[in-house]
Design an enzyme around this catalytic site. Sequence first.
Site, PDB file in Angstrom:
ATOM      1  N   CYS A 187      37.420   8.745  41.269  1.00 35.66           N
ATOM      2  CA  CYS A 187      37.780   9.603  40.458  1.00 35.66           C
ATOM      3  C   CYS A 187      37.286   9.836  39.015  1.00 35.66           C
ATOM      4  O   CYS A 187      37.800  10.681  38.416  1.00 35.66           O
ATOM      5  CB  CYS A 187      39.474   9.624  40.505  1.00 35.66           C
ATOM      6  SG  CYS A 187      40.092   8.294  39.670  1.00 35.66           S
ATOM      7  N   GLN A 188      36.732   8.942  38.569  1.00 36.40           N
ATOM      8  CA  GLN A 188      36.199   8.931  37.238  1.00 36.40           C
ATOM      9  C   GLN A 188      35.743  10.238  36.652  1.00 36.40           C
ATOM     10  O   GLN A 188      35.822  10.849  35.481  1.00 36.40           O
ATOM     11  CB  GLN A 188      35.077   7.679  37.019  1.00 36.40           C
ATOM     12  CG  GLN A 188      35.797   6.479  37.035  1.00 36.40           C
ATOM     13  CD  GLN A 188      35.931   5.884  38.318  1.00 36.40           C
ATOM     14  OE1 GLN A 188      35.671   6.508  39.481  1.00 36.40           O
ATOM     15  NE2 GLN A 188      36.309   4.453  38.407  1.00 36.40           N
TER      16      GLN A 188
END
Length: 377
Positions: free
Chosen positions: A71-72
Amino acid sequence: MRSVELFAGAGGLGIGVARAGFEPAAVVEWDRWACETLLENKPWPVHRGDVREFSYDHLANIELVSGGPPCQPFSMGGKHNAFLDRRDMFPEAIRAVRELQPKAFIFENVKGLTRQAFANYLEYIRLQLRHPEMEARAGEPWLDHLARLERHETSGSHAGLHYNVVLRLLNAANHGVPQKRERVFIVGFRSDLSTEWNFPAETHSARALAWAQGPEGDYWDQHKVARNNRPLLVVPPKERPESQPWLTVRDALVGLPDPQTRPEAAKAFPDHRFIPGARSYPGHTGSPLDQPSKTLKAGVHGVPGGENMLRRPDGSVRYFSVRESARLQTFPDDFLFHGAWGETMRQLGNAVPVRLAEIVAQSVRAQLDGVEARGSV
């Protein structure tokens, strides 16, 4: 029903999927400590390595693909690079769907994916999952590929593999998790199946918690809180809501001795020890005892770590222990985590709450069971 789990992390989504009755045929994760955590707790076929190098040739009859692509690229705390970020693993999620052709898939990601800045890319993800066989051509810019997908979508000619795809932002607290944690879930069913599906209805609410903590409710009695220590946190509604109350930090920690004030008793619980050094500062004041916790973050110091704390009624703060954090993420008490405290908190901060994953997966499983019963597979 057989499933494949990608980007498994510590296994929050995978445990929920397994509880819904799916049997993992392959679990793929690159992080060493997360893999050790999975192998410690589950007899799953865990494959440690880069998902981009994983072959699905040996897998057949897969009913479900699930996972949480890193998800970065979309996180509110990151650089928001999305498709420009080499850590964007949605292309690999789409490849798994294309090659395995499962009956359904469940992918989840952070709330940041719904930011206006990512609106076009989120639609790009959705259309690729809807038409996974329409791959990008060599050197084709993603916006050109998106335009080609849009033309195909609006043409009305959808031969070959395609999926009916829906997505929704879910707050875990509204589904019985003692944590305010918003995640985007993307669910799809293969279009040759006769399906009519919607996300599970919310069962818990802030209004119901306000009622339970008001004069007519029983929250304080259940927790044996003396009357002079019962704050009126919000004005309760005039009528009792039909939903159940949000679960609170106090609810989640029932039976766990405080690791700071009762360290010897705390030793009876794995991963439950006091971590010194917590401090409160503006914007990062910890989670109140009598509300669902704030979103656990994948860190222990600085901005992320500021919210991985308990705030007691007297205003003092301390870090949540690993076991307390696992409770807030609805992992079972016998689930053990590998790695140092910071590494373990990273696993927990990146995880999907087990209960939320189970609720979504159970609903998907019920739909697929209905398909089989109708003989429309």
